[in-house]
Design an enzyme around this catalytic site. Structure first.
Site, mmCIF file in Angstrom:
data_model
loop_
_atom_site.group_PDB
_atom_site.id
_atom_site.type_symbol
_atom_site.label_atom_id
_atom_site.label_comp_id
_atom_site.label_asym_id
_atom_site.label_seq_id
_atom_site.Cartn_x
_atom_site.Cartn_y
_atom_site.Cartn_z
ATOM 1 N N GLU A 31 -4.581 0.185 -3.410
ATOM 2 C CA GLU A 31 -3.194 0.874 -3.416
ATOM 3 C C GLU A 31 -2.232 -0.140 -3.453
ATOM 4 O OE1 GLU A 31 -3.669 5.517 -1.600
ATOM 5 O OE2 GLU A 31 -3.295 3.598 -0.378
ATOM 6 N N GLU B 101 0.710 -1.261 -0.077
ATOM 7 C CA GLU B 101 0.044 -0.007 0.177
ATOM 8 C C GLU B 101 0.843 1.324 -0.192
ATOM 9 O OE1 GLU B 101 -2.532 2.439 3.240
ATOM 10 O OE2 GLU B 101 -2.187 0.361 3.600
ATOM 11 N N ASP C 206 0.534 3.785 -2.974
ATOM 12 C CA ASP C 206 0.005 5.078 -3.118
ATOM 13 C C ASP C 206 0.940 6.186 -3.897
ATOM 14 O OD1 ASP C 206 -1.428 7.268 -1.487
ATOM 15 O OD2 ASP C 206 0.808 7.660 -0.873
#
Length: 244
Positions: free
Chosen positions: A133, A57, A61
């Site tokens: 993400e 993640e 991102d």
């Protein structure tokens, strides 16, 4: 996790992972990772979230931010930073991510602990956004920038087309809403700030016009924006919302 679930997801993504381990990690919620460790001896360096999708993640991102910025620069060659930033913030928001995650079928593919599954965590916006993400991060690590670029341009297409004009930042929109009615400015309050250092979680409340909105995000600023958006939505659905 059933292979058929992974197969369906890869088909919707339009990419076949060379490392299915990466894909599995991207779909593993921290509750499932913790459940697997329960009752097992952990090393002294074992940390919360180990084995979950939080590391993916983290990189996903950044991948999404880059690819969305790249796309917006191409699509709006005459717009300046302010307008582009407003578009970007909306397109990478928790709400936008959760919507794409739902369309991709991530809820059924997520690996979560049994008690969290019963609590309905698969359908929560933050969990879905984080998982998406993580998928983008896994795609990048498995195949470079092109696989996540393809996913972004396919699944965010309708959202970017819908932006005829740059969306107004929710905090600005909320401030304008109260000022137009002669009310006091919104007051923001951090309710909690926790989570690991690489994936913090802020919960913020905003008070205005006698009502409260709440937002949750990985930064204080984003949580404030989410809270403002939540309160604006409540205003729009409240009785007499159309009156000034």
């Amino acid at each position: 996790m059933e292979q058929t679930v992974l197969d369906r997801l890869q088909q919707r993504i339009g990419y076949r992972f060379a490392s299915t381990k990466l894909l599995g990690e991207a779909l593993t919620h921290r509750s499932a990772a913790h459940q697997r460790r329960t009752g097992k001896r952990s090393g002294k360096n074992q940390t919360k979230g180990a084995g979950s999708n939080e590391r993916l993640e983290f990189i996903g991102d950044r991948v999404l931010g880059l690819l969305m910025a790249e796309w917006l620069l191409e699509r709006y060659p005459d717009e300046q930073e302010g307008a582009l930033g407003s578009r970007h913030a909306h397109l990478v928001s928790r709400t936008a991510l959760a919507q794409v995650a739902q369309e991709l079928g991530l809820p059924e593919a997520l690996d979560v602990a049994e008690h969290e599954d019963k609590a309905g965590i698969r359908g929560t916006a933050n969990v879905l956004a984080d998982a998406l993400e993580a998928i983008l991060g896994a795609l990048y690590l498995d195949g470079g920038l092109e696989p996540p670029r393809k996913l972004v341009r396919q699944w965010w297409g309708s959202a970017i087309i819908a932006q005829a004009r740059p969306p107004k930042d929710p905090k600005t929109a909320l401030q304008e809403w109260v000022l137009a009615r002669g009310l006091a400015l919104p007051a923001y309050e951090v309710i909690s700030a926790d989570g690991p250092s690489h994936a913090p979680c802020f919960v913020v409340e905003v008070h205005a016009a006698g009502m409260v909105g709440e937002g949750e995000a990985g930064s204080k600023r984003a949580a404030e924006s989410a809270a403002a958006a939540n309160l604006l939505e409540r205003f729009n659905t409240a009785p007499g919302a159309g009156r000034t």
